[in-house]
Design an enzyme around this catalytic site. Structure first.
Site, PDB file in Angstrom:
ATOM      1  N   ASP A 555       0.866  -1.179   0.000  1.00 24.28           N
ATOM      2  CA  ASP A 555       0.000   0.000   0.000  1.00 24.28           C
ATOM      3  C   ASP A 555       0.903   1.230   0.000  1.00 24.28           C
ATOM      4  O   ASP A 555       1.600   1.508   0.990  1.00 24.28           O
ATOM      5  CB  ASP A 555      -0.904  -0.030   1.237  1.00 24.28           C
ATOM      6  CG  ASP A 555      -1.922   1.100   1.255  1.00 24.28           C
ATOM      7  OD1 ASP A 555      -1.758   2.065   0.476  1.00 24.28           O
ATOM      8  OD2 ASP A 555      -2.873   1.024   2.066  1.00 24.28           O
ATOM      9  N   HIS A 556       0.862   1.966  -1.095  1.00 22.57           N
ATOM     10  CA  HIS A 556       1.789   3.088  -1.262  1.00 22.57           C
ATOM     11  C   HIS A 556       1.481   4.241  -0.296  1.00 22.57           C
ATOM     12  O   HIS A 556       2.313   5.161  -0.131  1.00 22.57           O
ATOM     13  CB  HIS A 556       1.743   3.583  -2.709  1.00 22.57           C
ATOM     14  CG  HIS A 556       3.013   4.220  -3.168  1.00 22.57           C
ATOM     15  ND1 HIS A 556       4.037   4.540  -2.314  1.00 22.57           N
ATOM     16  CD2 HIS A 556       3.440   4.600  -4.417  1.00 22.57           C
ATOM     17  CE1 HIS A 556       5.029   5.086  -2.983  1.00 22.57           C
ATOM     18  NE2 HIS A 556       4.694   5.124  -4.277  1.00 22.57           N
ATOM     19  N   ARG A 557       0.340   4.238   0.332  1.00 27.97           N
ATOM     20  CA  ARG A 557       0.026   5.276   1.313  1.00 27.97           C
ATOM     21  C   ARG A 557       0.893   5.120   2.569  1.00 27.97           C
ATOM     22  O   ARG A 557       1.148   6.093   3.284  1.00 27.97           O
ATOM     23  CB  ARG A 557      -1.457   5.220   1.709  1.00 27.97           C
ATOM     24  CG  ARG A 557      -2.428   5.479   0.569  1.00 27.97           C
ATOM     25  CD  ARG A 557      -3.861   5.276   1.027  1.00 27.97           C
ATOM     26  NE  ARG A 557      -4.073   3.924   1.524  1.00 27.97           N
ATOM     27  CZ  ARG A 557      -5.185   3.517   2.143  1.00 27.97           C
ATOM     28  NH1 ARG A 557      -6.181   4.383   2.331  1.00 27.97           N
ATOM     29  NH2 ARG A 557      -5.303   2.277   2.562  1.00 27.97           N
TER      30      ARG A 557
END
Length: 583
Positions: A555-557
């Protein structure tokens, strides 16, 4: 052979539906015509088996008892036309004789008026006495108690509906024979009852004051005697169509509008269905079927005359509901795929032949969870791990492990290496808070292991994997995989994962993009290891090495690209030399 209208309990009724056609071969007791009036709704059965040669009535006709409905040709019909005519003449003569005989009791009863009047003038001696009452003639051998409308202790008035009796042929609300207090109910919902069976005990509240003087009661009693049979039949059939609308169609539409305003959730109870039956226009057999299916019949659109509901309408409604429910798991959750509807693929020239197959139950329940992934900014990092030396170690250990009943696969090493890596890089073992302002770090590594089964993919969990050795991890992998294939996984076995590993084993492929299983922030995929030439700088030559492809989705967040590259390389290094875990 003529099939005639039976005793309808009313002077005449309207033909609402003709259920057979000329040429049909029917059996005895097959329904042939639906007759309706403001007193009754009855599906008329055939009294004999045979082939329909003529239909003598049309929809909308008014028919009465004894009128020919259809003509049948049966094997028993071997007589000539003149014999049939003679039989008809005899029948007419018998009918005339019967009518003459039927008039005799009326005259006799009229002659007995003085004595009955005197008896009526006497005070009633049964005041306050509990009396057991029997069911009237239902018109069928037996029927089912569909609803009991009163309870013990209730005060009822004469002719108040107290019981709903239904069969495939008719639906009857049985009225209270007398006014009084319900002392005991002798039947239960679902019981099969017959004509004359005791069904209720009522303490009558009639008194001498309720009895008129002899002068007034004499004509009243006489009138009652003359119409005794017809009143009994009328009571037995009274309000039979209270569960149906009259043939205007407008009340039905109004009821449907009101009902559609309140959404129906789930299968209705029998009592709820019975309450709603008063708002629909349908035959007794259809209403019974609706109750058996648990269908809210007010939601069903009728296709017959005046929007009357047929059995076919019920089946179509159920089929439509089931089709809608296929997408219910995804649509009922807060997440949906957001995709538009499929185009109409019925045109074979454009789309070719198609076939519809049902998803497995496991696949259906997985769809909402998979849809969450569409909301994640997912990225996948790829790398290779040289597991040549690790595979040699596994080869040395697996013989002893097998002797202990333990299957030692490369997956056990991957789990151990990844669990250790997560303790060194805790951000991959975390969750993003709902308000997207915090990261919730997990203190333990609960490793989800994707297992393929015939029904679909399941993900059992190895708890506290960071504290377990390769042997123990191998044992638990074998146990969970066996439970998954045998469909014996419990809810506890599937909960609490903080990270997931999906291994394709020897299925082939060089890499793939595993989907992050929200609320986790990462998942590691392992493809089939293959021998590849690797450059040895010290020896200035290529060497064959066993290389394991790794695919890390995140998850790039929460995870930056550089951190993902470092983490993936760290796992690859640990797998190349598991001794590093001991440092």
């Amino acid at each position: 052979m003529d099939i005639k209208a039976p005793d309808l309990g009313v002077d005449s009724a309207e033909v609402s539906e003709i259920m057979v056609e000329v040429g049909d071969v029917i059996a005895k007791d097959d329904n042939i015509i639906l007759l309706e009036s403001d007193k009754a709704s009855v599906e008329v059965p055939s009294s004999a088996a045979g082939k329909v040669t003529k239909i003598s009535v049309a929809i909308g006709d008014q028919v009465s008892e004894g009128m020919v409905l259809i003509e049948l040709e049966s094997e028993a019909d071997s007589a000539e036309d003149n014999s049939d005519s003679a039989a008809d003449d005899n029948q007419k003569a018998n009918d005339t004789k019967s009518e003459s005989e039927e008039s005799t009791p009326v005259a006799t009863e009229s002659a007995a008026e003085p004595s009955t009047s005197e008896a009526a003038a006497k005070p009633t001696s049964n005041a306050g006495k509990a009396t057991t009452h029997a069911l009237p003639d239902l018109g069928v051998d037996e029927a089912q108690v569909s609803e009991i409308m009163v309870s013990v202790g209730d005060i009822v008035s004469a002719e108040q509906s107290i019981l709903l009796i239904e069969s495939d042929k008719a639906s009857v609300e049985v009225p209270a024979p007398v006014a009084g207090k319900i002392e005991k109910i002798l039947v239960q919902t679902g019981d099969m009852v017959a004509n004359g069976q005791d069904f209720i005990v009522i303490v009558s509240n009639h008194t001498a004051a309720d009895t008129p003087d002899s002068q007034d009661s004499a004509p009243a009693k006489s009138d009652n005697n003359v119409s005794k049979d017809s009143v009994s039949k009328d009571r037995a059939n009274k309000d039979m169509s209270a569960a149906e609308q009259q043939t205007t169609g407008e009340p039905n539409q109004a009821a449907k509008t009101e009902t559609n305003a309140s959404k129906s959730n789930g299968k209705l109870t029998e009592a709820q269905v019975n309450e709603k039956l008063v708002d629909v226009y349908a035959g007794p057999a259809v209403r019974k079927l609706a109750r058996q299916l648990g269908v809210d019949i007010t939601q069903v659109n009728g296709s017959a005359l005046n929007d009357r509901i047929l059995k076919e309408d019920l089946f179509a409604h159920v089929k439509k509901s089931l089709t809608t429910q296929k997408a219910a798991p995804a649509s009922s959750s807060s997440i949906s795929s957001g995709l538009p509807k499929l185009p109409d693929m019925s045109n074979v020239e454009i789309w070719g032949e198609t076939e519809t197959q049902d998803l497995s139950r496991l696949q259906k329940v997985s769809i909402p969870q998979l849809n969450y992934n569409t909301y994640l900014p997912q990225v996948t990092q790829f790398d290779l791990s040289d597991i040549t030396e690790t595979e040699k170690l596994r080869g040395e250990l697996k013989g002893d492990m097998k002797a202990q009943g333990i299957g030692l696969t490369i997956l056990a090493f991957i789990v151990k290496a990844t669990a250790y890596a997560l303790t060194q890089h805790p951000r991959f073992n975390s969750h993003l808070s709902d308000d997207n302002t915090q990261v919730i770090l997990r203190k333990s590594v609960n490793m989800g292991i994707a297992v393929a089964t015939d029904d679909g993919l399941v993900v059992p969990v190895i708890k506290n994997a960071q504290d377990k050795g390769i042997k123990q991890i191998a044992i638990e992998i074998g146990e969970l995989a066996g439970k998954a294939r045998d469909k014996k996984l419990t809810t506890k076995d599937m909960q609490g994962a903080s990270f997931t590993i999906s291994s394709q084993g020897i299925l082939g492929g060089t890499a793939f993009t595993p989907l992050v299983n929200w609320p986790q922030v990462g998942i590691l995929g392992a493809s089939e290891a293959t021998m590849q030439p690797v450059w040895n700088a010290a020896k200035q030559t290529f060497e064959p090495r066993l290389m394991l492809p790794l695919s890390l989705s995140y998850d790039h967040r929460v995870i930056n690209g550089a951190d993902a590259a470092v983490f993936t390389r760290y796992i690859a290094t640990l797998l190349a030399d598991p001794r590093r875990i001991l440092l």
